[in-house]
Design a protein around this motif. Sequence first.
Motif, PDB file in Angstrom:
ATOM      1  N   LYS A 168      34.088  51.075  12.298  1.00 48.67           N
ATOM      2  CA  LYS A 168      34.001  52.405  11.693  1.00 48.67           C
ATOM      3  C   LYS A 168      32.908  53.190  12.418  1.00 48.67           C
ATOM      4  CE  LYS A 168      33.083  50.640   7.603  1.00 48.67           C
ATOM      5  NZ  LYS A 168      33.350  49.223   7.792  1.00 48.67           N
ATOM      6  N   GLY A 181      43.241  49.967   5.228  1.00 45.24           N
ATOM      7  CA  GLY A 181      42.232  50.453   4.293  1.00 45.24           C
ATOM      8  C   GLY A 181      42.835  50.955   2.991  1.00 45.24           C
ATOM      9  N   ASP A 230      36.691  50.883   3.775  1.00 46.25           N
ATOM     10  CA  ASP A 230      37.334  51.056   5.087  1.00 46.25           C
ATOM     11  C   ASP A 230      37.992  52.445   5.121  1.00 46.25           C
ATOM     12  OD1 ASP A 230      38.263  50.564   7.608  1.00 46.25           O
ATOM     13  OD2 ASP A 230      39.618  48.925   7.037  1.00 46.25           O
TER      14      ASP A 230
END
Length: 245
Positions: free
Chosen positions: A54, A171, A222
């Motif tokens: 990320k 996610g 996420d």
Amino acid sequence: MSLDTGGKGKQIIHAGIQGAGCSIPADLEGGDFFDFIPLGEDQLIVAIGDVMGKGMRAAGQMKELCTILHACTRKDLSLLEIINQLAAIGGKQLHRAGSFATLCLISYEQQHNCLTCLSAGHPSPVIFSGRNIHVPRVRGVALGFLEEYQGTRPEQVVLSRGDVVILYTDGLVEARDANGQNYGLNRLKEIVAANTCLDAVELQEVILNDLFTFTGCRQQRDDVTLVILKKELEKGGECHGDQGK
């Protein structure tokens, strides 16, 4: 409940397809990506992917991959040739950076109502046609692990009017509630199957509202990305979903 997607949403109507997508990063920037790429009047390329990690580093790698994707689509290549070039060029860059990316590519051609899809380590699309749900059996190794794409051949599906195609990143289905339970693919299928009469934008909002009701709007673990494609009904056409508009 309305959701703030951080301005990461995008909509399109092209080649008889309504498209709606959004990406909600866990941090300020994320590694998830999606794109709609119209080709001429008859074809629409759709991509969704997830770069490892990320934040800014993943976001930078994601943008490089998108640039290569757009360059490939300008060369009049087949879907398999596009993913081969992405694996050779983008995958090589990812490998050097110690990263990798999953990717699902779709090409829809209006003339033949034909949707073609390929996957490099990414969840397969889910196709809703009336009360039937079909998940194409496309599998492949994520970009960055090998010098060339290795996976199944493209799968083709003929779409009927009103059919809905869902693309997502992990996610979304791995988002958790207060008890640590995942949102899950089955819940996603159920909420879509009950609302296939909605247009793509409305269906996207229904799914995200359900997701964030499930998680209680807790901090995301996420990035979450969702893309909806719907083959447009003819004017006055009948919807075969469970819930009329």
